[in-house]
Design an enzyme around this catalytic site. Structure first.
Site, short mmCIF file in Angstrom:
data_model
loop_
_atom_site.label_atom_id
_atom_site.label_comp_id
_atom_site.label_asym_id
_atom_site.label_seq_id
_atom_site.Cartn_x
_atom_site.Cartn_y
_atom_site.Cartn_z
N GLU A 1 0.83 -1.20 0.00
CA GLU A 1 0.00 0.00 0.00
C GLU A 1 0.87 1.25 0.00
OE1 GLU A 1 -3.24 -0.19 -0.20
OE2 GLU A 1 -3.65 -2.23 0.49
N THR A 2 0.43 2.25 -0.74
CA THR A 2 0.97 3.61 -0.65
C THR A 2 -0.15 4.52 -0.18
OG1 THR A 2 2.61 3.27 -2.41
CG2 THR A 2 1.97 5.54 -1.92
#
Length: 259
Positions: free
Chosen positions: A46-47
Site C-alpha cells: 500500500e501507498t
C-alpha cells in the site's frame, strides 16, 4: 516536481518486520493516474497519500494495481509520519476516507485507530477453497474478505496457497485464521485479486476477524498475531460497531520523489 517520501514498517517496533507502507504527504491532489503510477513504482502493498483539510486530512490508499477503500497498516504508517515527522502538535487525527471518518489517537508509542467493524456472515465453503489454500477449511464467513477458519495455528502456518486458484474463487481478499496458544488468534491474509500474494500485516482484515473471534471467545479485547514471514502484532478492542486497532511503527527510510 518533488514530493516527500517515507517508508514505514507498521504493526512492529522493529524495522524489517511488520508491514511496509509508503507514505506521501501532498499539499493538493494529483491526477489519479499519477497516484497509481507512483504506487506501482513503490511496489509495496500500500501507498498512502493525504492532503490537509479544515478538520484534519483526506487519506487515500493505493496498491500497486488499484485504489482500495480501507487499509489499516498504511493508515497506521501515515499517522506515524504525521505525529512524528511533520511537526503535528496534537495527539488526535481526523481522516476523511472512502470508509468514512477514521480517528487515530497517539498514546505514548502506541497508535490507536478507530475503524468500523465489518462483522462477517457465515457462507458456504467455496468449491476448491481447501485445495487452493492447501489446508482443510472448517467454515467460511464473508464481509469484503472471505474469512477461512481452520483447526489450529499450525494449519495457518502450513498453508501453501495457490494464488491463481484463489483469484478464480473470489476476486477479493482471503483471511486464514485459527485460535492460538500465545495469542487470542492468528491469521494470514492473501489478496491475489489486488496484486498482493500475501500481505504481511493487514489492519483492515482485523475489522473482520476481530468481531468473529470476539463473538467466539466472549471477550472484547483480543491480542492478534499475523503470522506472515515478517509478522506483526495487533491489539483489537471491540466497541459496538467500531473496533480499535492498536500497534506501533518503525521508520525505515525518508527521502524525496522526483517527477
Amino acid at each position: 516536481m518533488q514530493l516527500p517520501f517515507f517508508h514505514v514498517d507498521a504493526f512492529t517496533q522493529k524495522t524489517l518486520q511488520g508491514n511496509p507502507a509508503a507514505v506521501i504527504p501532498l499539499t493538493a491532489w494529483l491526477d489519479d493516474a499519477l497516484l497509481q503510477k507512483i504506487a506501482a513504482e513503490n511496489n509495496v502493498s500500500e501507498t498512502a497519500f493525504f492532503v490537509p483539510t479544515d478538520k484534519g486530512f483526506h487519506l487515500r490508499w493505493f496498491t500497486p494495481t488499484t485504489e482500495v477503500p480501507l487499509c489499516g497498516h498504511a493508515t497506521l504508517a501515515a499517522s506515524s509520519v504525521i505525529f512524528n515527522e511533520l511537526g503535528f502538535d496534537k495527539n488526535l487525527i481526523h481522516f476523511e476516507t472512502q470508509s468514512g471518518e477514521l480517528i487515530v489517537l497517539k498514546k505514548g508509542d502506541d497508535i490507536i485507530m478507530d475503524f468500523p467493524t465489518k462483522a462477517p456472515k457465515p457462507c458456504p465453503i467455496p468449491a476448491g477453497l481447501s485445495e487452493a489454500l492447501g489446508v482443510p477449511i472448517l467454515e467460511t464467513h464473508e464481509n469484503h474478505f472471505v474469512l477461512c477458519v481452520v483447526k489450529n495455528e499450525q494449519d495457518v502456518l502450513n498453508a501453501t496457497p495457490d494464488h491463481n486458484a484463489l483469484a478464480k474463487i473470489a476476486p477479493g481478499e482471503f483471511i486464514l485464521t485459527a485460535r492460538s496458544r500465545d495469542y487470542d488468534f492468528v491469521s494470514r491474509c492473501f489478496a491475489p485479486g489486488h496484486g498482493i500474494t500475501e500481505d504481511p500485516v493487514t489492519g483492515a482484515a482485523h475489522c473482520v476477524s476481530a468481531p468473529y473471534w470476539a463473538d467466539k471467545l466472549g471477550k472484547a479485547t483480543l491480542r492478534a498475531r499475523q503470522v506472515s514471514m515478517r509478522g506483526g502484532d495487533v491489539t483489537c478492542t471491540l466497541k459496538g460497531n467500531r473496533v480499535e486497532l492498536m500497534g506501533q511503527c518503525s521508520l525505515f527510510l525518508k527521502g524525496t520523489i522526483f517527477l
